[in-house]
Design a protein around this motif. Structure first.
Motif, PDB file in Angstrom:
ATOM      1  N   MET A 180       1.021  -1.296   0.025  1.00  0.00           N
ATOM      2  CA  MET A 180       0.060  -0.050  -0.106  1.00  0.00           C
ATOM      3  C   MET A 180       1.002   1.213  -0.013  1.00  0.00           C
ATOM      4  N   PRO A 181       0.347   2.202  -0.674  1.00  0.00           N
ATOM      5  CA  PRO A 181       1.202   3.734  -0.371  1.00  0.00           C
ATOM      6  C   PRO A 181       1.276   3.878   1.061  1.00  0.00           C
ATOM      7  N   GLY A 182       2.523   4.682   1.301  1.00  0.00           N
ATOM      8  CA  GLY A 182       2.843   4.830   2.749  1.00  0.00           C
ATOM      9  C   GLY A 182       3.547   3.657   3.521  1.00  0.00           C
ATOM     10  N   MET A 183       2.916   3.334   4.654  1.00  0.00           N
ATOM     11  CA  MET A 183       3.211   2.262   5.560  1.00  0.00           C
ATOM     12  C   MET A 183       2.702   0.962   4.624  1.00  0.00           C
ATOM     13  N   LYS A 184       3.667  -0.083   4.476  1.00  0.00           N
ATOM     14  CA  LYS A 184       3.375  -1.484   4.263  1.00  0.00           C
ATOM     15  C   LYS A 184       2.518  -2.093   5.114  1.00  0.00           C
ATOM     16  N   GLY A 185       1.837  -3.111   4.744  1.00  0.00           N
ATOM     17  CA  GLY A 185       1.064  -3.954   5.530  1.00  0.00           C
ATOM     18  C   GLY A 185       1.711  -4.600   6.925  1.00  0.00           C
ATOM     19  N   ASP A 186       3.047  -5.065   6.612  1.00  0.00           N
ATOM     20  CA  ASP A 186       3.754  -5.820   7.690  1.00  0.00           C
ATOM     21  C   ASP A 186       4.008  -4.543   8.654  1.00  0.00           C
ATOM     22  N   GLU A 187       4.650  -3.650   8.378  1.00  0.00           N
ATOM     23  CA  GLU A 187       4.729  -2.637   9.526  1.00  0.00           C
ATOM     24  C   GLU A 187       3.406  -2.234  10.256  1.00  0.00           C
ATOM     25  N   PHE A 188       2.398  -1.970   9.354  1.00  0.00           N
ATOM     26  CA  PHE A 188       0.972  -1.805   9.975  1.00  0.00           C
ATOM     27  C   PHE A 188       0.566  -2.843  11.033  1.00  0.00           C
ATOM     28  N   LEU A 189       0.679  -3.839  10.596  1.00  0.00           N
ATOM     29  CA  LEU A 189       0.132  -5.315  11.290  1.00  0.00           C
ATOM     30  C   LEU A 189       0.939  -5.092  12.710  1.00  0.00           C
ATOM     31  N   ILE A 190       2.552  -5.011  12.599  1.00  0.00           N
ATOM     32  CA  ILE A 190       3.382  -4.846  13.744  1.00  0.00           C
ATOM     33  C   ILE A 190       2.798  -3.937  14.850  1.00  0.00           C
TER      34      ILE A 190
ATOM     35  N   ARG B 187       8.327 -11.760   8.834  1.00  0.00           N
ATOM     36  CA  ARG B 187       8.461 -10.628  10.013  1.00  0.00           C
ATOM     37  C   ARG B 187       6.965 -10.468  10.738  1.00  0.00           C
ATOM     38  N   VAL B 188       5.917 -10.506   9.724  1.00  0.00           N
ATOM     39  CA  VAL B 188       4.888 -10.318  10.769  1.00  0.00           C
ATOM     40  C   VAL B 188       4.433 -11.585  11.318  1.00  0.00           C
ATOM     41  N   GLN B 189       4.724 -12.893  10.872  1.00  0.00           N
ATOM     42  CA  GLN B 189       4.575 -14.198  11.742  1.00  0.00           C
ATOM     43  C   GLN B 189       5.271 -13.909  12.978  1.00  0.00           C
ATOM     44  N   ASP B 190       6.425 -13.532  13.066  1.00  0.00           N
ATOM     45  CA  ASP B 190       7.358 -13.730  13.995  1.00  0.00           C
ATOM     46  C   ASP B 190       7.017 -12.313  14.852  1.00  0.00           C
ATOM     47  N   GLU B 191       6.650 -10.980  14.745  1.00  0.00           N
ATOM     48  CA  GLU B 191       6.463  -9.797  15.317  1.00  0.00           C
ATOM     49  C   GLU B 191       5.240  -9.424  15.625  1.00  0.00           C
TER      50      GLU B 191
ATOM     51  N   ASN C  32       2.362 -12.007  15.590  1.00  0.00           N
ATOM     52  CA  ASN C  32       1.602 -13.057  15.672  1.00  0.00           C
ATOM     53  C   ASN C  32       0.382 -13.348  14.426  1.00  0.00           C
ATOM     54  N   LEU C  33       0.932 -13.164  13.106  1.00  0.00           N
ATOM     55  CA  LEU C  33       0.112 -13.227  12.079  1.00  0.00           C
ATOM     56  C   LEU C  33      -0.735 -14.507  12.203  1.00  0.00           C
ATOM     57  N   HIS C  34      -2.102 -14.566  12.097  1.00  0.00           N
ATOM     58  CA  HIS C  34      -2.776 -15.637  12.018  1.00  0.00           C
ATOM     59  C   HIS C  34      -2.521 -16.433  10.712  1.00  0.00           C
ATOM     60  N   LYS C  35      -2.663 -15.737   9.668  1.00  0.00           N
ATOM     61  CA  LYS C  35      -2.623 -16.339   8.324  1.00  0.00           C
ATOM     62  C   LYS C  35      -2.169 -15.211   7.277  1.00  0.00           C
ATOM     63  N   CYS C  36      -1.571 -15.604   6.078  1.00  0.00           N
ATOM     64  CA  CYS C  36      -1.497 -14.880   4.986  1.00  0.00           C
ATOM     65  C   CYS C  36      -2.143 -15.607   3.823  1.00  0.00           C
ATOM     66  N   LEU C  37      -3.276 -14.590   3.145  1.00  0.00           N
ATOM     67  CA  LEU C  37      -3.915 -15.212   1.964  1.00  0.00           C
ATOM     68  C   LEU C  37      -3.407 -14.595   0.716  1.00  0.00           C
ATOM     69  N   PHE C  38      -3.386 -15.184  -0.345  1.00  0.00           N
ATOM     70  CA  PHE C  38      -2.803 -14.313  -1.586  1.00  0.00           C
ATOM     71  C   PHE C  38      -4.158 -14.217  -2.493  1.00  0.00           C
ATOM     72  N   LYS C  39      -4.062 -12.908  -3.258  1.00  0.00           N
ATOM     73  CA  LYS C  39      -4.800 -12.636  -4.184  1.00  0.00           C
ATOM     74  C   LYS C  39      -4.513 -13.067  -5.463  1.00  0.00           C
ATOM     75  N   PRO C  40      -5.858 -13.489  -6.176  1.00  0.00           N
ATOM     76  CA  PRO C  40      -6.891 -13.504  -5.931  1.00  0.00           C
ATOM     77  C   PRO C  40      -7.180 -14.508  -4.915  1.00  0.00           C
ATOM     78  N   TRP C  41      -8.183 -14.018  -3.677  1.00  0.00           N
ATOM     79  CA  TRP C  41      -8.549 -14.941  -2.892  1.00  0.00           C
ATOM     80  C   TRP C  41      -9.567 -15.905  -3.189  1.00  0.00           C
ATOM     81  N   SER C  42      -9.728 -16.945  -2.547  1.00  0.00           N
ATOM     82  CA  SER C  42     -11.080 -17.925  -2.503  1.00  0.00           C
ATOM     83  C   SER C  42     -12.141 -17.208  -1.329  1.00  0.00           C
TER      84      SER C  42
END
Length: 131
Positions: free
Chosen positions: A65-75, A100-104, A106-116
């Motif tokens: 995403m523009p600006g802060m990426k999702g990993d930094e946001f979720l952390i 990084r998100v899993q470690d820092e 506690n990411l539940h899961k990563c889904l990939f686009k296009p998602w089901s």
């Protein structure tokens, strides 16, 4: 007490609308569905929701995403609200960002686009079952 909130964060409005409609169809009126188009907007939404004494229970966030990426946001979210279930939804994230998100955060899961839709809903259900 108001209903708990599920927050979706993505810079593509069509993705946000798809997520909101799939969530509403699957979970009905059990939750409030909020959206934000970038991490900064999402942090503002989180602050507003907290000010109303309402709980955010789950976040689905894009990575690129523009600006802060999702990993930094979720952390950042995890540092303030470790109990919130975090799901990353992306077509772009590299393995290092996911790890990084899993470690820092506690990411539940990563889904990939296009998602089901089925995978999205079952992932959210399994995340909510942990609460």
């Amino acid at each position: 007490m108001s209903k708990p909130v599920i927050l979706c964060v993505d810079d593509e409005p069509i993705v946000l609308e798809s997520l909101r409609s799939q969530l509403r169809e699957a979970f009905g009126e059990c939750y409030i569905y909020e959206v934000a188009q970038d991490a900064d907007d999402a942090l503002e939404v989180i602050d507003e929701i907290q000010a109303e004494c309402t709980d955010i229970i789950l976040i689905v966030s894009d990575w690129l995403m523009p600006g802060m990426k999702g990993d930094e946001f979720l952390i950042k979210v995890h540092q303030r609200f470790p109990h919130v279930v975090k799901i990353m939804l992306t077509g772009q994230a590299d393995e290092a960002a996911i790890q990084r998100v899993q470690d820092e955060a506690n990411l539940h899961k990563c889904l990939f686009k296009p998602w089901s839709e089925i995978e999205l809903i079952t992932t959210i259900q399994s995340g909510l079952a942990q609460l």
